[in-house]
Design an enzyme around this catalytic site. Structure first.
Site, short mmCIF file in Angstrom:
data_model
loop_
_atom_site.label_atom_id
_atom_site.label_comp_id
_atom_site.label_asym_id
_atom_site.label_seq_id
_atom_site.Cartn_x
_atom_site.Cartn_y
_atom_site.Cartn_z
N GLU A 234 0.84 -1.20 0.00
CA GLU A 234 0.00 0.00 0.00
C GLU A 234 0.87 1.25 0.00
OE1 GLU A 234 -3.39 2.16 2.86
OE2 GLU A 234 -2.38 0.34 3.55
N LYS B 232 -8.79 3.75 -3.00
CA LYS B 232 -9.39 3.37 -1.71
C LYS B 232 -10.64 4.20 -1.47
CE LYS B 232 -7.94 2.39 3.05
NZ LYS B 232 -6.82 2.51 4.01
N CYS C 112 -5.96 -2.27 2.39
CA CYS C 112 -5.94 -2.23 3.85
C CYS C 112 -7.32 -2.43 4.46
CB CYS C 112 -5.28 -0.93 4.31
SG CYS C 112 -4.80 -0.92 6.05
#
Length: 346
Positions: A47, A132, A166
């Site tokens: 990430e 995200k 995540c």
């Protein structure tokens, strides 16, 4: 008879060169070349690997973050930029799929950045990108919200690829939306650490290995897919840069729970031993055909779902800050000088 891919994948656990985009891509190339040299067809990086995860958002007050925000923006990656094209060219140069987390910057604001994952094909083309959808906790100080337009599964010759970043891997609806699009190979990326408490039975208050395993095993088992999970590493250079001479903070960061990288199969079990703490690369040969029999037992988007009871709607409309357009003038009836119509009287 149809056969499905058998793929060698690699998951990288590494630290970037903190907030140095070009040097980080140099390091990425070295590790990418190593993985491809050992036969990997897909290599997954962590990430926000380029140019580094915004760790300062979690451990420093907002008033002390201006320098970091500016450096992050200056080193972020823009679609179509020289650095974006370099990442694409590495996939082509080494002939493998490249998945890499970046901070992406937009072209309409000097404050718009996203936590993004790019996937490039062996010919250098973009398979897809994922932003995200919800920055987690203090990440909102650096990253904008993504939208549903990048919540997609991409068909490739190594399988149908999906990606979540995540904390999204805890979002049941996000995971279900990918499973319902036929996902076969799931990419999950994580930061080097996730400090949530100053004092805790666990250093930093977050056990990275256990949490990543729970998330990976849950999605792998529920969706009957393979999961490749890649985490960053917190190195001494990053600790020094974030702490800026605060030895108490530096000591705290040195003590947080170490990262973990793993590959999990559709039965929820490790395909190979996970990597914990240190930099390195793990490999696994994954056979997409093995998902079929497991789905025959329990398929949460097929035979084991009640679509007459449960329905999920995903808005994949891209969100833009403004919609600009022009419109032709509306034609009007001609008038004479005194303001009356020139139409004949009846």
């Amino acid at each position: 008879m149809d056969e499905y891919p058998i793929v060698k994948v690699a998951a990288v656990q590494a630290a970037p060169v903190f907030l140095d985009r070009e040097a980080t891509i140099d390091k990425l190339e070295r590790m990418f070349a190593e993985a491809v040299g050992k036969g990997a067809q897909l290599v997954v990086f962590p990430e926000s690997f380029v140019p580094g995860f915004p760790l300062w958002c979690l451990v420093r007050a907002p008033i002390d973050q201006h320098k970091f925000f500016e450096l992050l923006f200056k080193n972020a990656v823009a679609d179509g930029s020289e650095d974006y094209n370099r990442l694409a060219s590495l996939a082509s140069k080494y002939g493998a799929y490249l998945s890499v987390g970046v901070t992406e910057k937009g072209d309409y604001s000097m404050g718009a950045m996203w936590n993004t994952n790019y996937i490039f094909a062996p010919d250098g083309s973009l398979v897809g990108k994922h932003r995200k959808i919800m920055p987690t906790w203090a990440e909102k100080l650096a990253h904008n919200f993504g939208d549903g337009s990048t919540l997609q599964v991409h068909s490739t010759d190594i399988g149908k690829l999906g990606c979540l970043i995540c904390g999204e891997n805890s979002n049941t609806l996000a995971r279900y939306s990918l499973a319902s699009q036929g996902e076969q190979l799931h990419i999950a990326t994580y930061p080097p650490c996730w400090p949530t408490r100053r004092i805790s039975p666990m250093p930093g208050g977050y056990n990275m290995k256990d949490v990543i395993h729970v998330r990976s095993a849950a999605h792998a088992f529920e969706a009957k897919v393979f999961v490749v999970a890649s985490s960053g590493v917190l190195d001494e250079a990053t600790i020094a840069a974030v702490a800026e001479g605060d030895e108490e903070l530096a000591t705290y960061l040195r003590g947080v729970v170490k990262p973990a990288t793993m590959i999990v199969g559709p039965d929820g079990e490790y395909v190979t031993e996970p990597l914990v703490g240190d930099e390195g690369i793990i490999y696994a040969d994954i056979d997409i055909n093995k998902e079929i029999a497991l789905k025959g037992v329990q398929d949460l988007v097929g035979s084991y779902q009640r679509l007459d009871i449960f329905q999920v709607h995903v808005n994949q409309t891209p969100i833009k800050p403004v919609h600009l357009y022009t419109q032709e003038p509306i034609a009007t009836e001609p008038t004479v000088a005194d303001g009356t119509s020139d139409e004949p009287l009846i």
